[in-house]
Design an enzyme around this catalytic site. Structure first.
Site, PDB file in Angstrom:
ATOM      1  NE  ARG A  22      -3.626  -2.456   0.015  1.00 43.11           N
ATOM      2  CZ  ARG A  22      -3.303  -3.601  -0.596  1.00 43.11           C
ATOM      3  NH1 ARG A  22      -2.181  -3.694  -1.290  1.00 43.11           N
ATOM      4  NH2 ARG A  22      -4.092  -4.647  -0.525  1.00 43.11           N
ATOM      5  CB  SER A  43      -9.349  -2.730   3.570  1.00 38.85           C
ATOM      6  OG  SER A  43      -9.627  -4.006   3.044  1.00 38.85           O
ATOM      7  CD  GLU A  54      -6.122   0.208   2.356  1.00 41.26           C
ATOM      8  OE1 GLU A  54      -6.774  -0.024   1.328  1.00 41.26           O
ATOM      9  OE2 GLU A  54      -5.607  -0.683   3.071  1.00 41.26           O
TER      10      GLU A  54
END
Length: 301
Positions: A176, A226, A296
């Site tokens: 990520r 998420s 996130e």
């Protein structure tokens, strides 16, 4: 002449469209957030370059938005210009075993183009609700695959307004993460290197990936996917579940009962609800397990 009038003239010159005082809730998958001052539907890397150079020269706040699948917009909105990388900037071209994509191309459309070209390597990305630009920015992935597995280069605009190319080896791609998160670069195009494959097998893998998503994720509700990054040594969803937080809610925001890694908009949620709930989850998980969960999605500021 106000900057909006100047921007309108630049948009006419480049053949793209703009709107004023547009609610951003309809441009994010969480379906929350207030308006922006101006929304520009960009149509090329050169247009992005021209607009960004103008906005920076004039000192006007701006942000880039793709499909809004990893963004939370504040309730008061964004007091500036939003450059929308959408379908008008979503061309995908095949060049032998490569797909050359404009940054606004949806990952689903790129996966479909790969299937049509009988190219394998992107099956894991089928169903990820983002664009290739946003996907590379965060090195999106699922089910054991990441964009770092197949990207070979990107076109981007640097802080000085130059349109440049970067090879994958220079992108600092990890879980990520990419260098674009801290170098100020704006991704305008992505090239993927794929391999010839059996179209029926590619189709089957894509369908199976999508079925997994439908079975395990609360796709029937607005969310940003998420909500927390995977902490080293564990999984956010498991930590949230063992802390008894499934179903916890603040206003219209709820920790999904189907997948505890998702905060969802059950109806009428605000940005404030979502962030307050995320904060309560982080605090509880930290107190009970010692793990610090990191959000996130990006909060548009």
């Amino acid at each position: 002449m106000t900057y909006i009038n100047q921007l309108e003239a630049l948009c006419r010159q480049s053949g793209c469209t703009m709107e004023t005082e547009v609610s951003l809730a309809g441009y994010t998958t969480f379906r929350v957030g207030g308006p922006c001052r101006v929304l520009v539907h960009v149509n090329s890397g050169r247009t992005v370059q021209m607009l960004v150079q103008f906005l920076r020269r004039e000192g006007i706040r701006f942000a880039v938005l793709g499909r809004g699948s990893n963004v939370i917009v504040p309730d008061e909105g964004f007091d500036g210009v939003v450059l929308l990388f959408g379908s008008a900037f979503g061309q995908v071209i095949r060049q032998e075993n490569r797909l050359i994509c404009q940054a606004g191309a949806s990952l689903r459309a790129v996966c479909s183009a790969a299937l049509e070209a009988e190219l394998t390597g992107l099956e894991f990305a089928y169903g990820i609700p983002g664009t290739v630009g946003g996907g590379l920015y965060m090195n999106a992935g699922a089910y054991g695959g990441e964009l770092s597995d197949v990207v070979v280069s990107a076109e981007y605009l640097d802080r000085e307004g130059n349109l440049l190319q970067m090879d994958a080896e220079q992108m600092e791609l990890s879980y990520r993460h990419s260098c674009f998160m801290h170098n100020g670069g704006i991704i305008t195009g992505v090239t993927f290197q794929l391999q010839p494959g059996d179209p029926e097998q590619i189709r089957t893998e894509m369908e199976q990936t999508l079925e997994k998503r439908k079975a395990k994720q609360p796709l029937e509700y607005p969310s940003a996917g998420s909500t927390f990054k995977r902490p080293q040594g564990d999984y956010a969803s498991r930590l949230i579940e063992v802390c008894g937080l499934k179903g916890l809610s603040v206003g219209g925001a709820e920790v999904s009962r189907k997948h505890s890694g998702f905060i969802i908009n059950k109806g009428g949620a605000t940005c404030a609800d979502i962030l307050a709930l995320a904060d309560r989850v982080q605090q509880t998980v930290r107190e009970q397990t010692g793990f610090q969960l990191e959000l996130e999605p990006v909060v548009l500021k």
